[in-house]
Design a protein around this motif. Structure first.
Motif, short mmCIF file in Angstrom:
data_model
loop_
_atom_site.label_atom_id
_atom_site.label_comp_id
_atom_site.label_asym_id
_atom_site.label_seq_id
_atom_site.Cartn_x
_atom_site.Cartn_y
_atom_site.Cartn_z
N THR A 1 34.53 45.58 39.02
CA THR A 1 35.58 45.15 39.71
C THR A 1 35.18 43.66 40.32
OG1 THR A 1 36.42 47.02 40.85
CG2 THR A 1 36.68 45.00 42.03
N TYR A 2 35.23 42.60 40.17
CA TYR A 2 35.49 41.76 40.51
C TYR A 2 36.13 41.14 41.50
CZ TYR A 2 34.13 42.00 34.84
OH TYR A 2 33.54 42.38 34.59
N ASN A 3 35.26 40.63 42.44
CA ASN A 3 36.25 40.86 43.96
C ASN A 3 36.05 38.93 44.24
OD1 ASN A 3 36.19 40.36 46.56
ND2 ASN A 3 37.15 42.39 47.19
N TYR A 4 36.90 38.15 44.20
CA TYR A 4 37.06 37.10 44.20
C TYR A 4 36.79 36.45 46.07
CZ TYR A 4 37.08 35.44 39.23
OH TYR A 4 36.99 35.22 37.53
N PRO A 5 37.95 37.20 46.75
CA PRO A 5 37.06 36.88 48.00
C PRO A 5 36.35 36.50 48.34
CG PRO A 5 38.99 37.64 47.68
CD PRO A 5 38.46 37.78 46.50
N GLN A 6 34.78 37.52 47.95
CA GLN A 6 34.17 37.79 48.67
C GLN A 6 32.76 38.14 47.75
OE1 GLN A 6 33.24 42.13 50.23
NE2 GLN A 6 36.02 42.05 51.10
N ASN A 7 32.88 36.96 46.17
CA ASN A 7 32.00 36.51 45.71
C ASN A 7 31.00 37.80 44.78
OD1 ASN A 7 30.95 34.08 43.50
ND2 ASN A 7 29.40 34.35 45.52
N ARG A 8 31.87 39.00 44.82
CA ARG A 8 30.99 40.07 44.26
C ARG A 8 31.75 40.54 43.24
NH1 ARG A 8 32.93 44.25 49.02
NH2 ARG A 8 34.53 44.16 47.12
N LEU B 1 25.79 49.10 41.47
CA LEU B 1 25.39 48.32 41.15
C LEU B 1 26.30 46.76 41.76
CD1 LEU B 1 23.03 46.10 40.82
CD2 LEU B 1 23.80 46.18 38.39
N THR B 2 26.01 46.20 43.15
CA THR B 2 26.62 45.62 43.57
C THR B 2 26.50 43.80 43.55
OG1 THR B 2 28.07 46.69 45.05
CG2 THR B 2 28.13 44.23 45.74
N LEU B 3 26.41 42.70 43.33
CA LEU B 3 26.15 41.78 43.35
C LEU B 3 26.58 40.37 43.79
CD1 LEU B 3 24.11 41.78 39.60
CD2 LEU B 3 23.37 42.08 41.01
N ASN B 4 25.98 39.47 44.79
CA ASN B 4 27.29 38.42 45.40
C ASN B 4 27.20 37.25 44.05
OD1 ASN B 4 25.59 40.28 48.52
ND2 ASN B 4 28.46 39.98 47.44
N LYS B 5 27.32 37.60 43.06
CA LYS B 5 27.39 35.94 42.45
C LYS B 5 28.18 36.21 41.51
CE LYS B 5 23.87 37.33 39.33
NZ LYS B 5 22.42 37.27 38.43
N LEU B 6 29.52 36.41 41.93
CA LEU B 6 30.75 36.38 40.56
C LEU B 6 30.77 35.38 40.25
CD1 LEU B 6 34.24 38.14 41.11
CD2 LEU B 6 34.23 35.40 41.03
N GLU B 7 30.34 33.89 41.02
CA GLU B 7 30.69 32.61 39.43
C GLU B 7 29.98 32.90 39.04
OE1 GLU B 7 30.71 27.78 40.94
OE2 GLU B 7 30.40 29.16 42.75
N MET B 8 28.53 32.97 39.46
CA MET B 8 27.60 33.04 37.67
C MET B 8 27.45 34.23 37.05
SD MET B 8 25.45 30.69 39.02
CE MET B 8 24.24 31.02 37.17
N ILE B 9 28.33 35.46 37.61
CA ILE B 9 28.49 35.80 36.10
C ILE B 9 30.04 35.79 35.74
CG2 ILE B 9 29.39 38.54 35.99
CD1 ILE B 9 28.09 39.16 38.49
N MET B 10 30.73 35.48 36.11
CA MET B 10 32.38 34.72 35.02
C MET B 10 31.64 33.55 33.93
SD MET B 10 34.08 36.94 35.40
CE MET B 10 35.16 36.07 34.67
N LEU B 11 30.27 32.71 34.82
CA LEU B 11 30.11 31.63 33.61
C LEU B 11 28.85 31.80 32.26
CD1 LEU B 11 28.92 28.74 36.70
CD2 LEU B 11 30.80 28.60 34.77
N GLY B 12 28.90 33.73 32.69
CA GLY B 12 28.29 33.70 31.49
C GLY B 12 26.59 34.38 32.08
N ASP B 13 26.90 35.36 32.73
CA ASP B 13 25.20 35.32 33.82
C ASP B 13 25.17 36.95 33.89
OD1 ASP B 13 22.95 35.40 34.53
OD2 ASP B 13 23.08 35.11 36.88
N LEU B 14 25.43 37.31 32.79
CA LEU B 14 25.62 39.27 32.63
C LEU B 14 24.15 39.50 32.57
CD1 LEU B 14 28.76 38.89 30.10
CD2 LEU B 14 28.56 39.83 32.67
N ASP B 15 23.23 39.03 32.03
CA ASP B 15 22.05 40.32 31.76
C ASP B 15 21.89 40.80 33.58
OD1 ASP B 15 21.13 39.20 29.55
OD2 ASP B 15 19.86 36.90 30.45
N GLU B 16 21.64 40.22 34.16
CA GLU B 16 20.96 41.65 35.20
C GLU B 16 22.12 42.84 35.01
OE1 GLU B 16 19.82 42.30 40.32
OE2 GLU B 16 20.76 39.87 39.44
#
Length: 359
Positions: A310-317, A325-340
């Motif tokens: 799930t990509y939750n934009y309002p909560q950057n999650r 696994l929950t990461l609060n860096k949606l913006e970075m992930i949508m920029l291709g940072d999928l490694d973690e």
């Protein structure tokens, strides 16, 4: 000296197999097919053999230090032996865990290129828009990995995309991208939403390994090949010539098409690769009825309740539900940072396999 003797025996057999294959390679002659098989096996075994060699050195050093401790009386030598034992003992467990991981059975497709298909599911326009957004994330991730990406077919809508297929080529692509198969859910406020309400929509992603010619044999008489004019962007030749190709496998009804190449020949070659991958998928499913198709089980129906992430934009999650696994860096992930995310999925997959194998 305490170590896993059963594991050591297994590793010794791997070592012996590695030597046998190297000897065979030296005397293989002109058997190109067998040479290819041996080199593939050696590539898989090499990391195990190298790590085992390091492990044997540690065991040898530890054994020497323990012998000094048991037989020597010189105080200085005894002190040095104790230091070495304190240094090497903790390394045994670390090396054994790493070697267990390396011994896990490998997915035979892990080193292959992939064909990815993306479609909107539930959610209307927002779903179509997110197909393009996630495609952009995959392009940036592929670039960060040094992979090459080639679009095969794009069907645009007034707001986004109704279908995108593309190929990613490079080193060990399937080993990482296979975890992207499934339903991806997005929660955000659409630009057209006046009241600021969060909408939930989904898209489906299917990841198939590129299949080699020798794996799938297709009778040419079983194929219907249609050519047509490609739509959308792509240069003047797209609109003026029937360069797009659609291949239908008549016995199964499976269809593969490509319109993004510069010529009909290029599109036909790519469409055939796609068709072979889809026929491989079908053959794998028939081989074992308990293994559902990659697309059917991993993608599902596209309903909102079915999701791998799930990509939750309002909560950057971003949350991957398979491993919680929950990461609060949606913006970075949508920029291709999928490694973690992907590395965590790989680690979880290996842990499950180790538990099953009881190594």
């Amino acid at each position: 000296m305490i170590y896993n003797k059963k594991l050591f025996e297994s590793l010794t057999k791997v070592d012996e197999k590695f030597l046998e294959l190297n000897k065979e390679l030296e005397n293989i002659g002109n058997n190109v097919s067998r040479m290819k098989e041996i080199n593939k096996s050696l590539k898989l075994l090499n990391p195990i053999v190298e790590k085992f060699s390091e492990f044997k050195k540690i065991l040898s050093n530890l054994e020497s230090a323990e012998q000094i401790l048991a037989n020597e009386k010189d105080k200085e030598l005894l002190e040095l032996a104790e230091i070495e034992i304190g240094e090497y003992k903790p390394k045994i467990e670390v090396f054994e865990n790493e070697l267990k991981r390396l011994l896990l059975p490998k997915d035979e497709n892990d080193d292959k290129n992939v064909i990815v298909e993306m479609r909107p599911a539930a959610g209307g326009d927002e779903s179509s828009i997110f197909v393009g957004d996630l495609f952009g994330a995959y392009k940036r991730y592929a670039d960060s990995q040094g992979w090459k990406i080639k679009t095969l077919e794009i069907v645009e809508t007034s707001h986004g995309y109704n279908f995108i297929s593309f190929m990613i080529s490079g080193e060990d692509v399937y080993s990482k991208m296979k975890f992207e198969s499934g339903v991806h859910r997005v929660q955000r406020v659409p630009e057209t939403e006046a009241k600021g309400r969060v909408h939930t929509s989904t898209i489906t992603v299917a990841v198939l390994p590129e299949v080699e010619d020798i794996e799938i044999v297709i009778n040419p008489s079983d194929l219907r090949v249609d050519t047509y004019r490609a739509g959308g962007a792509g240069g003047q030749h797209v609109n003026r010539t029937e360069s797009a190709v659609r291949i239908t496998h008549l016995p199964t009804g499976i269809v593969a098409s490509c319109q993004e190449g510069k010529s009909q020949i290029e599109n036909r070659e790519t469409a055939m690769k796609m068709l072979k991958s889809k026929l491989w998928e079908r053959a794998e499913n028939e081989k074992n009825s308990n293994l559902s198709s990659l697309r059917k089980d991993q993608v599902g129906t596209g309903e909102r309740a079915e999701k791998i992430r799930t990509y939750n934009y309002p909560q950057n999650r971003v949350t991957d539900h398979r491993i919680n696994l929950t990461l609060n860096k949606l913006e970075m992930i949508m920029l291709g940072d999928l490694d973690e995310i992907i590395n965590s999925l790989i680690a979880n997959d290996e842990a499950l396999k180790m538990a099953e194998a009881n190594i």
